[in-house]
Each structure stands twice: as C-alpha cells, then as structure tokens.
Design an enzyme around this catalytic site. Structure first.
Site, PDB file in Angstrom:
ATOM      1  N   ASP A  55       0.858  -1.091  -0.150  1.00  0.00           N
ATOM      2  CA  ASP A  55       0.058  -0.040  -0.027  1.00  0.00           C
ATOM      3  C   ASP A  55       0.911   1.291   0.050  1.00  0.00           C
ATOM      4  O   ASP A  55       0.339   2.424  -0.084  1.00  0.00           O
ATOM      5  CB  ASP A  55      -1.041  -0.201   1.192  1.00  0.00           C
ATOM      6  CG  ASP A  55      -0.411  -0.127   2.351  1.00  0.00           C
ATOM      7  OD1 ASP A  55       0.926   0.048   2.808  1.00  0.00           O
ATOM      8  OD2 ASP A  55      -1.219  -0.041   3.630  1.00  0.00           O
ATOM      9  N   SER A  56       2.186   1.021  -0.015  1.00  0.00           N
ATOM     10  CA  SER A  56       3.001   2.099  -0.192  1.00  0.00           C
ATOM     11  C   SER A  56       2.928   2.633  -1.576  1.00  0.00           C
ATOM     12  O   SER A  56       3.561   3.831  -2.126  1.00  0.00           O
ATOM     13  CB  SER A  56       4.694   1.855  -0.203  1.00  0.00           C
ATOM     14  OG  SER A  56       4.834   0.527  -0.878  1.00  0.00           O
ATOM     15  N   LYS A 100      -1.290  -9.438   2.983  1.00  0.00           N
ATOM     16  CA  LYS A 100      -0.392  -8.981   4.189  1.00  0.00           C
ATOM     17  C   LYS A 100      -1.268  -7.903   5.100  1.00  0.00           C
ATOM     18  O   LYS A 100      -1.883  -7.132   4.361  1.00  0.00           O
ATOM     19  CB  LYS A 100       0.882  -8.323   3.772  1.00  0.00           C
ATOM     20  CG  LYS A 100       1.684  -7.755   4.930  1.00  0.00           C
ATOM     21  CD  LYS A 100       3.040  -7.347   4.654  1.00  0.00           C
ATOM     22  CE  LYS A 100       3.411  -6.059   3.938  1.00  0.00           C
ATOM     23  NZ  LYS A 100       2.681  -5.010   4.690  1.00  0.00           N
ATOM     24  N   ASP A 119      -0.953  -6.021  -0.029  1.00  0.00           N
ATOM     25  CA  ASP A 119      -1.329  -5.589   1.108  1.00  0.00           C
ATOM     26  C   ASP A 119      -2.654  -5.228   1.355  1.00  0.00           C
ATOM     27  O   ASP A 119      -3.450  -4.951   0.357  1.00  0.00           O
ATOM     28  CB  ASP A 119      -0.667  -4.167   1.265  1.00  0.00           C
ATOM     29  CG  ASP A 119       0.337  -4.048   2.219  1.00  0.00           C
ATOM     30  OD1 ASP A 119       0.717  -4.981   2.907  1.00  0.00           O
ATOM     31  OD2 ASP A 119       1.483  -3.099   1.916  1.00  0.00           O
ATOM     32  N   GLU A 144      -1.293  -5.432   8.854  1.00  0.00           N
ATOM     33  CA  GLU A 144      -0.341  -4.808   9.870  1.00  0.00           C
ATOM     34  C   GLU A 144      -1.124  -5.060  11.181  1.00  0.00           C
ATOM     35  O   GLU A 144      -2.356  -4.775  11.358  1.00  0.00           O
ATOM     36  CB  GLU A 144      -0.421  -3.293   9.510  1.00  0.00           C
ATOM     37  CG  GLU A 144       0.342  -2.969   8.399  1.00  0.00           C
ATOM     38  CD  GLU A 144       0.569  -1.529   7.803  1.00  0.00           C
ATOM     39  OE1 GLU A 144       0.419  -0.659   8.686  1.00  0.00           O
ATOM     40  OE2 GLU A 144       1.145  -1.169   6.628  1.00  0.00           O
ATOM     41  N   GLU A 171       9.018  -4.077  10.670  1.00  0.00           N
ATOM     42  CA  GLU A 171       9.468  -2.957   9.843  1.00  0.00           C
ATOM     43  C   GLU A 171      10.302  -1.867  11.175  1.00  0.00           C
ATOM     44  O   GLU A 171       9.582  -1.722  11.935  1.00  0.00           O
ATOM     45  CB  GLU A 171       8.568  -2.184   9.257  1.00  0.00           C
ATOM     46  CG  GLU A 171       8.882  -0.761   8.622  1.00  0.00           C
ATOM     47  CD  GLU A 171       7.877  -0.243   7.560  1.00  0.00           C
ATOM     48  OE1 GLU A 171       6.581  -0.847   7.381  1.00  0.00           O
ATOM     49  OE2 GLU A 171       8.077   0.870   7.193  1.00  0.00           O
TER      50      GLU A 171
HETATM   51  O1  KIV Z   1       3.597  -1.028   1.776  1.00  0.00           O
HETATM   52  C1  KIV Z   1       4.732  -1.431   1.682  1.00  0.00           C
HETATM   53  O2  KIV Z   1       5.664  -1.036   0.893  1.00  0.00           O
HETATM   54  C2  KIV Z   1       5.237  -2.267   2.871  1.00  0.00           C
HETATM   55  C3  KIV Z   1       6.745  -2.609   2.928  1.00  0.00           C
HETATM   56  C4  KIV Z   1       7.307  -1.128   3.497  1.00  0.00           C
HETATM   57  C5  KIV Z   1       7.089  -3.806   3.855  1.00  0.00           C
HETATM   58  O3  KIV Z   1       4.647  -2.537   3.705  1.00  0.00           O
END
Ligand code: KIV
Length: 271
Positions: free
Chosen positions: A51-52, A120, A90, A122, A189
């Site tokens: 989600d980056s 994934k 994510d 969090e 992280e």
């Molecule tokens: O969204 C992302 O890029 C991440 C990484 C920083 C692990 O969760």
C-alpha cells in the site's frame, strides 16, 4: 543444493524451506506491469503489492487513503507480469480491522479479482481474529509488525519502534501469536536489529526486515526508493542501487532539447 531456484515458482513453502536452509529471502515492492516484469526477471523471491503505492504511485502523504479497489487494480497489473515470484498483496486500511467477517470478504475479493497469492495485514493481537478467519478460507497471510504505517496517526511519527522494553516484549509476543495463528512470514519494519534477531530466532516462520538489521530471514525495500526514483525519502536503512531520478530527468531534458532543435526525429526515425 539451494532451495532458491531462478526457474522454480516461489510458494509460501519455499520461503519456509529457505529459512530452514539458512538462505536469505528477497522481497521488493511493485505496483505496475512493466516494473513487476523486470523485478520478477531479476529473480526476487517475493513481490509485495504494497500500500506504499499510496506514496510512490499516487503521491499521497500516508497509506491510509488506499482502498480495496486501488489495491486490486495494482495487484492485477503486477500479476499479469509475474512468472516466478510469490505475489503478496497488502490489505488496505479499513479492510480488515475490527471486523473479521469484513476482513475475510476483503481478502477473498483480493484473491479472486487480482489472482495474487497471499495477503499482508499490519498488526498483532488486535487483528489476530481477522487473520485467523482469513486463514480458514485457505488464504495465506503475511504479518507486519514494528512500524505499521497504517497506524501513523496513532504513532505520530515514522521513527524506530519498540526501543523500549514494554513495546519490544509485546512485539515478541505478537510475533509468536502470528506464528501460532498460521501466518507464513512476518515483515518487521524499523525496529532495533537486536530485537529483530531475537524475534527471528524465537519463531520458525521467516521474518522479512525493512530497517530491522541483518539477522532477519529476508529483506524488503520499496522499489522506487531503491531505484532512486523517489529521492525525498532517505532513511538510513535505505540502500539506493540506482539514481533513476537523475537519469530519467536527464533523458527527458535531452528529448525536449532534441525535439526543440529539430534533431529528433531524423530520417532513420521517419517513414
Ligand atoms: O507497503 C509497503 O511497501 C510495505 C513495505 C514497506 C513492507 O508494507
């Protein structure tokens, strides 16, 4: 013989075998077809549709605004390009917290609509019910502890997490909880290297570190950061492998100059 093979498709089992064999796992983010193809060809084991994307693709300040539709769109683009890597997607903020039924529905949408291989999430104990419910549908789950950017408004900063004993102990407990729940790996992280080492030794599933030192079972970076496309973000954990900002801007400047001067196109470039 190495567990890692450039030809073999990577599965969640491959990653567990790699940890057992002491082979480091490589993970990078990707959000679009063209770069995902290059990343896969480069031989990375896991591609994270992170989600980056919110920051590097959409120019937003945080990952909070990302929606399920956004994530599915990016995951679809990546999936079309990838032959070998395991694709982890994510789950965006708001798609799994506080309600395990919504979490399951969100994960099913991601899997059905994007053809990704895993999701994934969090967080630790606060979201374990959601993780367990997603796992009941046979969807592999990667955990994410330490700095969890979707909680930025709770933390207030992106600085190193779990420096104090209390938070470090909770992180170790959370890692064990995620392993017991059935996660196949955990991202750590921005936590102290000695804590990441302790966590990696305390659990049998792989840890993938970002700003968490050398002793994690693997490493992940955001692609645009390590390629030097995003240059306004320079945490100490980031190693830049290219300076694409300079190269791309230079190429664009050259192109503009060639068009303006009448140098492009030449006769060979015309019909
Ligand atoms: O969204 C992302 O890029 C991440 C990484 C920083 C692990 O969760």
């Amino acid at each position: 013989m190495s567990v890692h093979s450039k030809a073999r498709k990577v599965t969640t089992n491959t990653l567990q075998e790699m940890k057992r064999a002491g082979e480091k796992i490589t993970m990078l983010t990707a959000y679009d077809f063209s770069l995902a193809k290059l990343v896969d060809r480069g031989g990375v084991d896991v591609i994270l549709v992170g989600d980056s994307a919110s920051n590097v693709m959409a120019g937003m300040d945080t990952t909070v605004p990302m929606t399920l539709d956004h994530m599915i769109y990016h995951a679809q683009c990546v999936e079309r390009a990838v032959d070998r890597a395991l694709i982890v997607v994510d789950m965006p903020f708001g798609s799994y917290q506080g309600n395990s039924r919504i979490a399951l529905e969100s994960a099913i949408r991601i899997m059905k609509e994007s053809n990704g291989h895993a999701v994934k999430l969090e967080g630790g104990s606060e979201i374990v019910e959601s993780i367990e419910r997603i796992l009941t549908a046979g969807i592999p789950v990667m955990g994410h502890l330490g700095l969890t950017p979707q909680s930025i408004y709770k933390f207030g900063t992106y600085t190193v997490r779990a420096k104090e004993d209390e938070e470090a102990e909770k992180l170790i407990d959370d890692a064990k909880l995620l392993e017991d729940a059935g996660c196949f790996a955990i991202v750590l992280e921005k936590i102290p290297a000695h804590l990441a080492k302790k966590v990696s030794e305390a659990i049998t599933i792989p840890t993938i570190g970002i700003g968490a030192g050398l002793d994690c079972d693997g490493q992940v970076l955001v692609l645009h950061d390590m390629l030097g496309i995003t240059t306004d973000f320079s945490p100490r954990f980031l190693r830049r492998y290219l300076d694409l900002e300079t190269q791309i801007s230079g190429a664009v400047e050259q192109y503009c100059s060639d068009v303006r001067s009448g140098d492009f196109p030449n006769t060979d470039e015309s019909y």
